[in-house]
Design an enzyme around this catalytic site. Structure first.
Site, PDB file in Angstrom:
ATOM      1  N   THR B 153     -22.761  28.952  68.532  1.00 12.01           N
ATOM      2  CA  THR B 153     -21.620  28.027  68.418  1.00 12.01           C
ATOM      3  C   THR B 153     -20.711  28.550  67.294  1.00 12.01           C
ATOM      4  O   THR B 153     -19.894  29.416  67.540  1.00 12.01           O
ATOM      5  CB  THR B 153     -22.071  26.569  68.158  1.00 12.01           C
ATOM      6  N   LYS B 179     -30.104  30.442  67.040  1.00 12.42           N
ATOM      7  CA  LYS B 179     -28.708  30.139  66.701  1.00 12.42           C
ATOM      8  C   LYS B 179     -28.735  28.973  65.722  1.00 12.42           C
ATOM      9  O   LYS B 179     -29.712  28.220  65.654  1.00 12.42           O
ATOM     10  CB  LYS B 179     -27.887  29.799  67.933  1.00 12.42           C
ATOM     11  N   THR B 190     -29.312  21.222  64.547  1.00 15.73           N
ATOM     12  CA  THR B 190     -28.481  22.099  65.394  1.00 15.73           C
ATOM     13  C   THR B 190     -28.921  23.530  65.330  1.00 15.73           C
ATOM     14  O   THR B 190     -28.139  24.453  65.078  1.00 15.73           O
ATOM     15  CB  THR B 190     -26.986  22.045  65.103  1.00 15.73           C
ATOM     16  N   GLU B 276     -22.471  27.809  57.847  1.00 12.13           N
ATOM     17  CA  GLU B 276     -21.027  27.746  58.074  1.00 12.13           C
ATOM     18  C   GLU B 276     -20.235  28.063  56.806  1.00 12.13           C
ATOM     19  O   GLU B 276     -20.364  27.387  55.800  1.00 12.13           O
ATOM     20  CB  GLU B 276     -20.649  26.372  58.643  1.00 12.13           C
ATOM     21  N   ASN B 398     -15.404  22.702  59.472  1.00 17.93           N
ATOM     22  CA  ASN B 398     -15.856  21.384  59.888  1.00 17.93           C
ATOM     23  C   ASN B 398     -14.762  20.328  59.908  1.00 17.93           C
ATOM     24  O   ASN B 398     -14.937  19.269  60.497  1.00 17.93           O
ATOM     25  CB  ASN B 398     -17.040  20.942  59.037  1.00 17.93           C
ATOM     26  N   SER B 403     -10.749  20.807  67.112  1.00 16.65           N
ATOM     27  CA  SER B 403      -9.328  21.080  67.372  1.00 16.65           C
ATOM     28  C   SER B 403      -9.180  22.342  68.221  1.00 16.65           C
ATOM     29  O   SER B 403     -10.007  23.226  68.181  1.00 16.65           O
ATOM     30  CB  SER B 403      -8.574  21.260  66.061  1.00 16.65           C
TER      31      SER B 403
END
Lengths: 403, 403
Positions: B153, B179, B190, B276, B398, B403
C-alpha cells in the site's frame, strides 16, 4: 446560585492572592520565573504525574501538599525541568523553596516548587536566585498575565479562566491558569495547572474534589501520548471568602464542585487546543459503553490515534480510522452496533458505512473545533476526551526542540 | 547444521510453492492482486489482529486456519481493506475464496483471503473477478517479486527474506514476504506477512512455533500505535522437503524455530524501517527488567514515543525523552538505577546525566539505524523492539491518504 464565568477575573482575583512573572535568565528573552502567593496559608490539594521518574521540584511540592497540608506560595521556573538531575536537582529544588520562603517571610514547608523545560540538565541557579529577589507579586490582572506567560514552554497562548459563584451568600471566585502543549497524556504530562480560590474548605475535602474532577478533565486530554516527569495541578483555597467550611454535606457543595469542574475543563480544553503544532481542537464524545471509564477509554483512544489526528488535519472524513481506533481501544463492544457521527453527519450505522456528502464534511472539518460522536450501544457509560490534530509543525517543533 | 541466509531465494523457492502478482484495477496503475499457492495442501498457522473490528477476509482466513487446519492457496488484494463492509463484505470475501478455488481446482476451504487498503468501502468485485482468471503463478523469483509488489500500500520497498537449513539431512527452505508501513502496533497492524516452507510439520506445532515467535518479532515493532482491522501472518508448510515430521521432541526442532525466527525478525525490521515517512530504523534493547515481557514493554514504549521519534528524526540526543518514556512504561523500576546508551555512547548512569560529546552523537544519529540500550538493573528480563522516526512525510502521507 449558579456559577458564572467572568472573563476579566484571574488567579490573583480571589481575595488575598497575588501573582507575578519575570525574566530571570533561564531562557534567552522570555519570562521564565513565576510566583503565586496567598496572604494567609491556604488549604491545598494536588495531583501529580504517574510517571515513575519524578522531577525534584515535584517531590518537594508533594511533601508540602501531603505532609504540611497547607501552601502559601509556589515558585515556578520554565526552561529547565530539573528532572533526572539526581542529588543536585533535589538541592536546587530545596534552594528555590528556601529562597522564596525567606524573601516573603513564610515557613519553608509552606512553599511549593514547580519546573518545566528540558529534562536532564542541571539548573543554572544564579539567575533563579537573583530572580527570586526581584519578584513583586500583585493582585491585579497584570500579575496574573505575567505569571501565565512565565510558565509557558512551547505554548503559543496563555491559558486562563475564572468563575464566580455564591456560597452561603458569600461571593467565591475560582480561577485557574495552566501551561502545557506537548507530551500531554495520559494523566497530565508536561502540564502545570494552578487554581486559586478564596473558598473556605479543608485540604482533605479539596483533595477529594480535585481528584474526582481530574479524571474527567486534565486526564481526558491527549496530545501525543507521552507522559512527563513534572506535571502537577495544584489548588489553593485560602478561605478569605469566609463561607462556612465546605464539606460534601454543605448545601452548596455541588455548586462548588461544578465551578471547580468548569475551571478545570476550560484549562484542559485550552491545553488540548494549544497542542504542539495543532490547528484544531478535536472533541470525542462516547456513549453506550458498559461504564463511564470504558467510554473515556474509547474517547481517548480515538482522539489519540495518530491516523485520526492526521486525517482531521487533512480535512479527510476517514471514519475507517475512527472505527479502527474504537476497535483497538480494548473496550467491550459489538462491531455491528457502532454508530459514528462527525459533527451532525452520520457516517457509520450498525458498524457499516452510511452514504454522506463528503463535500459538506470537508467544510465541517475545516472548522477550528471538530466533534466526533461514537455510540456503541452496550450500556449507559459516557465520556468525553479532547485532543488536537497532528501536523507538520508538531514534527518541526519536536525535531528541533533543543536546537 | 546452522541456518544460513540465502538472498536469492524467495517465497516461491520452497519445493512446490508458486506465486504471482498482477494489476487488476483496484488501484490506478500499480499491482493489486496477488496469489500464493502450494502444489499440495500445506499445514498452516496464523496470527491475526487483536482489533475487535475484524475485516471480512480475515474472518474467512481464520476459518481456514482454525477449522480446516490446512491451506493450499491464499489470494490477496491491495487498495481496499474490505473492512466495516457488513454482509456485502463477507459475500465478497467468500466470492474471492470461491473464484480462486475454482480457477485452481482446489476446495474452497483450502483457500485463504487477505485484503489491505481503505476501510469502509465496498469492494469493486469486477476487477477482482477478472483478475483472478488472469493469475498464472510461477515458482521463480519473478513470481515472488510480483507477489510482494502486489500486496503493497504505502510501502516504499518490497520486503523479502529467505533462509535455508538442514533437517534430517534434508534441505529445508523458509522464506517470507510482508507488507506494512503505517498503523503498525501493537500486535501487527495493517501488516500482512506470508511465510512459506517445505518443512514437514503438523499445523498444531507450526502454530505453537509461530505464536511464540510473533511476540518477539511482529509484535515488537511499532510505527504509530494504531492497530488495523486486517492484519495477519500466515505460515504454510507443505512437507515436500520430506524431513521426519517436526515436533518439539525432534532433534532439529530448535534449528527450525531459529530459522523461522530469523525470517520473522527480518520481515519485522523491514516493516519498521519502511514505516510511513521514516528515514531511520530505531532499535531499542532493554536489559535488567523483572521479566522479558516487562523489558519488551519498556522497549516498545520508548520506540513508540512520538517525542523520541521526532528527536531521532531531528538528530537530537534528547535522552530526557527516552528516560521519561521508560518512566511511563508502567514497568517496575528504580529511577536511580537506569543506564542509557545511544549507540556506544553512555548518556545516563544511575538515572543521572553523564557528560558526552553531543557532536559525536549527532554523527551517530545521522546513521540509517539508531540503537538505544536501556538497562534498568532490576532483574534478568530482556527484550528488543523496533520502530522508526516520525517525520514531516508521515504527516503528509496520512493527511492525504484518500485524496
Amino acid at each position: 446560585m449558579p456559577m458564572k464565568r467572568i472573563s476579566y477575573k484571574n488567579i490573583a482575583s480571589p481575595k488575598g492572592f497575588q501573582a507575578t512573572g519575570i525574566h530571570c535568565g533561564l531562557k534567552h528573552k522570555k519570562k521564565d520565573l513565576a510566583l503565586l502567593i496567598s496572604e494567609v496559608p491556604a488549604s491545598v490539594a494536588g495531583v501529580f504525574t504517574t510517571n515513575a521518574i519524578k522531577a525534584a521540584p515535584l517531590l518537594v511540592t508533594k511533601d508540602v501538599v501531603y505532609q504540611t497540608g497547607k501552601m502559601q506560595a509556589i515558585i515556578i521556573n520554565a526552561g529547565n525541568a530539573n528532572a533526572c538531575t539526581g542529588k543536585q536537582g533535589m538541592t536546587d529544588a530545596y534552594a528555590m523553596q528556601k529562597l522564596t520562603a525567606e524573601k516573603f517571610g513564610i515557613a519553608n514547608n509552606l512553599v511549593g516548587v514547580a519546573s518545566t523545560g528540558v529534562i536532564g540538565e542541571i539548573m543554572k541557579m544564579e539567575p533563579v536566585t537573583n530572580g527570586i529577589q526581584q519578584l513583586e507579586p500583585i493582585d491585579e490582572l497584570e500579575g496574573a498575565i505575567s505569571f501565565s506567560q512565565a510558565i509557558m514552554t512551547t505554548d503559543t497562548v496563555t491559558k486562563n479562566t475564572s468563575y464566580q459563584t455564591i456560597i452561603d451568600g458569600k461571593e467565591v471566585i475560582i480561577a485557574g491558569t495552566a501551561k502545557g502543549s506537548g507530551m500531554i497524556e495520559p494523566n497530565m504530562a508536561t502540564m502545570l495547572g494552578f487554581i486559586t480560590t478564596d473558598a473556605n474548605i479543608e485540604s482533605s475535602h479539596l483533595q477529594t474534589a480535585l481528584t474526582s474532577i481530574t479524571d474527567i478533565t486534565f486526564n481526558a486530554i491527549t496530545v501525543d501520548g507521552d507522559t512527563s516527569t513534572n506535571d502537577m495541578v495544584i489548588v489553593m483555597a485560602n478561605g478569605l471568602a469566609e463561607n462556612k467550611t465546605l464539606t460534601p454535606d454543605h448545601p452548596d457543595w455541588e455548586d462548588f464542585i461544578q465551578t471547580l469542574h468548569a475551571v478545570a475543563q476550560d484549562l484542559a480544553k485550552m491545553i488540548a487546543k494549544d497542542g504542539e503544532g495543532a490547528t484544531k481542537l478535536i472533541e470525542v464524545e462516547v456513549k453506550g459503553a458498559i461504564s463511564n471509564a470504558e467510554a473515556r477509554k474509547i474517547a481517548k483512544t480515538v482522539v489519540g490515534s495518530p491516523l485520526v489526528k492526521t486525517a482531521v488535519f487533512g480535512n479527510d472524513a476517514n471514519w475507517g480510522r475512527i472505527i479502527a481506533a474504537v476497535g483497538y481501544s480494548g473496550a467491550t463492544l459489538d462491531p455491528y452496533a457502532i454508530t459514528i457521527h462527525i459533527g451532525v453527519t452520520k457516517v457509520v450505522e450498525n458498524g457499516e458505512p452510511v452514504p454522506f456528502s463528503e463535500k459538506d464534511l470537508i467544510v465541517y472539518l475545516k472548522q477550528p473545533e471538530v466533534k466526533i460522536f461514537v455510540d456503541i450501544h452496550q450500556g449507559n457509560g459516557q465520556g468525553t476526551a479532547w485532543g488536537c490534530d497532528l501536523t507538520y509543525d508538531y514534527v518541526q517543533i519536536n525535531a528541533t526542540y533543543r536546537s
